[in-house]
Design a protein around this motif. Structure first.
Motif, PDB file in Angstrom:
ATOM      1  N   TYR A 118      18.205 -56.870 -18.676  1.00  0.00           N
ATOM      2  CA  TYR A 118      17.052 -57.379 -17.937  1.00  0.00           C
ATOM      3  C   TYR A 118      17.430 -57.888 -16.551  1.00  0.00           C
ATOM      4  N   LYS A 119      18.705 -58.150 -16.316  1.00  0.00           N
ATOM      5  CA  LYS A 119      19.158 -58.414 -14.950  1.00  0.00           C
ATOM      6  C   LYS A 119      19.055 -57.152 -14.099  1.00  0.00           C
ATOM      7  N   LEU A 120      19.367 -56.007 -14.725  1.00  0.00           N
ATOM      8  CA  LEU A 120      19.341 -54.738 -14.014  1.00  0.00           C
ATOM      9  C   LEU A 120      17.931 -54.182 -13.862  1.00  0.00           C
ATOM     10  N   LEU A 121      17.112 -54.352 -14.904  1.00  0.00           N
ATOM     11  CA  LEU A 121      15.781 -53.747 -14.949  1.00  0.00           C
ATOM     12  C   LEU A 121      14.780 -54.789 -15.422  1.00  0.00           C
ATOM     13  N   ASP A 122      13.864 -55.179 -14.559  1.00  0.00           N
ATOM     14  CA  ASP A 122      12.922 -56.244 -14.877  1.00  0.00           C
ATOM     15  C   ASP A 122      12.125 -55.964 -16.147  1.00  0.00           C
ATOM     16  N   ASP A 123      11.809 -54.679 -16.371  1.00  0.00           N
ATOM     17  CA  ASP A 123      10.967 -54.327 -17.513  1.00  0.00           C
ATOM     18  C   ASP A 123      11.754 -53.824 -18.720  1.00  0.00           C
ATOM     19  N   GLY A 124      13.080 -53.828 -18.614  1.00  0.00           N
ATOM     20  CA  GLY A 124      13.873 -53.243 -19.691  1.00  0.00           C
ATOM     21  C   GLY A 124      13.941 -51.725 -19.538  1.00  0.00           C
ATOM     22  N   VAL A 125      14.510 -51.057 -20.538  1.00  0.00           N
ATOM     23  CA  VAL A 125      14.671 -49.606 -20.467  1.00  0.00           C
ATOM     24  C   VAL A 125      13.467 -48.900 -21.088  1.00  0.00           C
ATOM     25  N   ASP A 126      13.248 -47.681 -20.626  1.00  0.00           N
ATOM     26  CA  ASP A 126      12.154 -46.878 -21.176  1.00  0.00           C
ATOM     27  C   ASP A 126      12.506 -46.311 -22.546  1.00  0.00           C
ATOM     28  N   VAL A 127      13.792 -45.957 -22.729  1.00  0.00           N
ATOM     29  CA  VAL A 127      14.206 -45.247 -23.942  1.00  0.00           C
ATOM     30  C   VAL A 127      15.524 -45.814 -24.452  1.00  0.00           C
ATOM     31  N   LEU A 128      15.603 -46.011 -25.762  1.00  0.00           N
ATOM     32  CA  LEU A 128      16.849 -46.388 -26.435  1.00  0.00           C
ATOM     33  C   LEU A 128      17.322 -45.224 -27.284  1.00  0.00           C
ATOM     34  N   LEU A 129      18.586 -44.812 -27.094  1.00  0.00           N
ATOM     35  CA  LEU A 129      19.229 -43.829 -27.957  1.00  0.00           C
ATOM     36  C   LEU A 129      20.271 -44.571 -28.779  1.00  0.00           C
ATOM     37  N   GLU A 130      20.016 -44.775 -30.058  1.00  0.00           N
ATOM     38  CA  GLU A 130      20.905 -45.549 -30.928  1.00  0.00           C
ATOM     39  C   GLU A 130      21.916 -44.613 -31.574  1.00  0.00           C
ATOM     40  N   MET A 131      23.182 -44.758 -31.186  1.00  0.00           N
ATOM     41  CA  MET A 131      24.254 -43.872 -31.645  1.00  0.00           C
ATOM     42  C   MET A 131      25.334 -44.609 -32.424  1.00  0.00           C
ATOM     43  N   SER A 132      25.243 -45.918 -32.548  1.00  0.00           N
ATOM     44  CA  SER A 132      26.376 -46.712 -33.031  1.00  0.00           C
ATOM     45  C   SER A 132      26.413 -46.900 -34.541  1.00  0.00           C
ATOM     46  N   GLY A 133      25.244 -46.971 -35.166  1.00  0.00           N
ATOM     47  CA  GLY A 133      25.203 -47.344 -36.575  1.00  0.00           C
ATOM     48  C   GLY A 133      25.552 -48.804 -36.791  1.00  0.00           C
ATOM     49  N   ASN A 134      25.520 -49.596 -35.721  1.00  0.00           N
ATOM     50  CA  ASN A 134      25.831 -51.027 -35.783  1.00  0.00           C
ATOM     51  C   ASN A 134      24.526 -51.812 -35.780  1.00  0.00           C
ATOM     52  N   ARG A 135      24.346 -52.674 -36.762  1.00  0.00           N
ATOM     53  CA  ARG A 135      23.062 -53.348 -36.944  1.00  0.00           C
ATOM     54  C   ARG A 135      22.725 -54.275 -35.785  1.00  0.00           C
ATOM     55  N   GLY A 160      22.259 -43.107 -35.261  1.00  0.00           N
ATOM     56  CA  GLY A 160      23.284 -43.875 -35.965  1.00  0.00           C
ATOM     57  C   GLY A 160      22.919 -44.133 -37.419  1.00  0.00           C
ATOM     58  N   ILE A 161      23.928 -44.094 -38.282  1.00  0.00           N
ATOM     59  CA  ILE A 161      23.741 -44.351 -39.715  1.00  0.00           C
ATOM     60  C   ILE A 161      24.291 -45.738 -40.032  1.00  0.00           C
ATOM     61  N   PHE A 162      23.464 -46.579 -40.630  1.00  0.00           N
ATOM     62  CA  PHE A 162      23.837 -47.974 -40.848  1.00  0.00           C
ATOM     63  C   PHE A 162      24.497 -48.220 -42.195  1.00  0.00           C
ATOM     64  N   GLY A 163      24.420 -47.275 -43.090  1.00  0.00           N
ATOM     65  CA  GLY A 163      25.120 -47.394 -44.362  1.00  0.00           C
ATOM     66  C   GLY A 163      24.478 -48.339 -45.352  1.00  0.00           C
ATOM     67  N   GLY A 164      23.206 -48.618 -45.191  1.00  0.00           N
ATOM     68  CA  GLY A 164      22.520 -49.508 -46.125  1.00  0.00           C
ATOM     69  C   GLY A 164      21.328 -50.158 -45.455  1.00  0.00           C
ATOM     70  N   LYS A 165      20.750 -51.152 -46.110  1.00  0.00           N
ATOM     71  CA  LYS A 165      19.575 -51.834 -45.584  1.00  0.00           C
ATOM     72  C   LYS A 165      19.951 -52.658 -44.353  1.00  0.00           C
ATOM     73  N   ILE A 166      19.004 -52.726 -43.415  1.00  0.00           N
ATOM     74  CA  ILE A 166      19.185 -53.613 -42.273  1.00  0.00           C
ATOM     75  C   ILE A 166      17.959 -54.501 -42.166  1.00  0.00           C
TER      76      ILE A 166
END
Length: 345
Positions: A228-245, A265-271
């Motif tokens: 939010y320092k870089l972009l006042d409105d946040g990002v338009d799109v999130l690409l989740e590749m990490s599998g980190n909750r 990303g695959i989280f390996g269980g419930k989040i």
């Protein structure tokens, strides 16, 4: 022939001499492929480690592996889509071709799906029998080393292309090999700014090399605050590749109201996330991504590589002889690499 196998239940893999398949072993729609390149996937590492997922899914003995480039050396009696001498890569998702999903253009999420190298013998071998249905004849201009990673490259393309990125700001959480590929895909698709969240020093370096505009280490700085320092409105799109909750939750917080989210990303269980506050009340569209669209994604991958719009030399860090497969797995286990390709020529 040589083959890398999960011979018995337990950690590790072995290279063994096994019977080479022949024309007589082919079903009517099967193809015998001489494997020339094979790359190591995170799924192969899971099988190597014999984690909980592997124990529930893999039935030894099994030849593992699914990412490949090879040459057709024999075909079954009913094969019409490839011929001897063709260079091919393989889609991992083996569809039944009969279910509702298959009949409505969604073979990648077939109801009766089988996975190459997981549910059937795979491609970590000098020769492999592969169903005609999943083979893609790639353009001859594409080097074998990069053709062998078209399958994970397709993951990146599908994740990044489910929504229009032209002029959009994008956050990619996780700069593993597919995340790195997604940086280049997002740029080709016209993204104005690509921000990457990653903690590993090597992957941070590689993220910049693959074209990231900004890389934020969430172990050192607050991801949400920095975005939010870089972009006042946040990002338009999130690409989740990490599998980190935590990465996923923070990533959602970075998306602008009415933005879009693509989850590979695959989280390996419930989040646990506050679905109401993070998604529903903010009007986010969330797409679950599995595999590649067959074969629309493959066509895009082929064109991007054929025309050199994407440079996978920035992602493929090691090309090793097949006999050095153990070194390849060691590099993967220790996260000291991008993609590792095994050369069988």
């Amino acid at each position: 022939m040589k083959a890398i196998m999960k011979k018995v239940s337990g950690p590790g893999l072995v290279m063994e001499q096994v019977k080479k398949p022949t024309q007589e072993d082919l079903g009517p729609r099967d193809v015998l492929v001489k494997i020339r390149r094979a790359s190591i996937c995170g799924t192969d590492v899971h099988i190597y480690k014999w984690d909980e997922w592997s124990q529930s899914r893999i039935i030894p003995p099994l030849i593992t592996g699914h990412e490949m480039a090879g040459e057709v050396v024999a075909v079954g009696s009913a094969v019409t889509q490839v011929k001897v001498g063709d260079l091919v890569a393989a889609e991992t998702h083996i569809p039944c071709e009969h279910c509702y999903q298959c009949k409505t253009g969604r073979m990648h999420i077939c109801k009766n799906l089988k996975i190459l190298g997981v549910d059937t013998n795979g491609i970590f071998a000098e020769y492999a029998i592969i169903p005609e249905t999943v083979l893609w004849r790639f353009s001859p201009e594409i080097p074998l080393d990069y053709a062998s990673v078209m399958e994970p490259f397709g993951n990146a393309i599908y994740t990044a292309s489910v929504t229009n990125l032209l002029g959009k700001t994008v956050l990619i959480t996780g700069a593993g090999p597919i995340g790195l590929m997604a940086i280049q895909v997002a740029k080709v698709a016209g993204a104005s700014t690509v921000i990457v969240s990653e903690v590993d020093p090597l992957r941070i370096k590689m993220a910049y090399e693959n074209g990231a505009d900004v890389v934020i280490n969430p172990a050192e700085k607050d991801l949400v605050r920095e975005v939010y320092k870089l972009l006042d409105d946040g990002v338009d799109v999130l690409l989740e590749m990490s599998g980190n909750r935590r990465a996923f939750e923070d990533g959602l917080k970075c998306v602008t109201m009415g933005g879009e989210v693509s989850v590979l990303g695959i989280f390996g269980g419930k989040i646990e996330i506050n679905f109401d506050a993070l998604i529903t009340m903010r009007g986010l569209a969330v797409y679950g991504i599995t595999g590649r669209r067959m074969f629309e994604t493959w066509r895009i991958a082929d064109e991007l590589l054929r025309t050199k719009k994407v440079d996978l030399s920035k992602v493929v860090t090691h090309i090793l002889p097949f006999d050095q497969w153990e070194k390849g797995f060691e590099l993967m286990l220790n996260k000291q690499c991008g993609k590792v390709v095994l050369n069988l020529d």
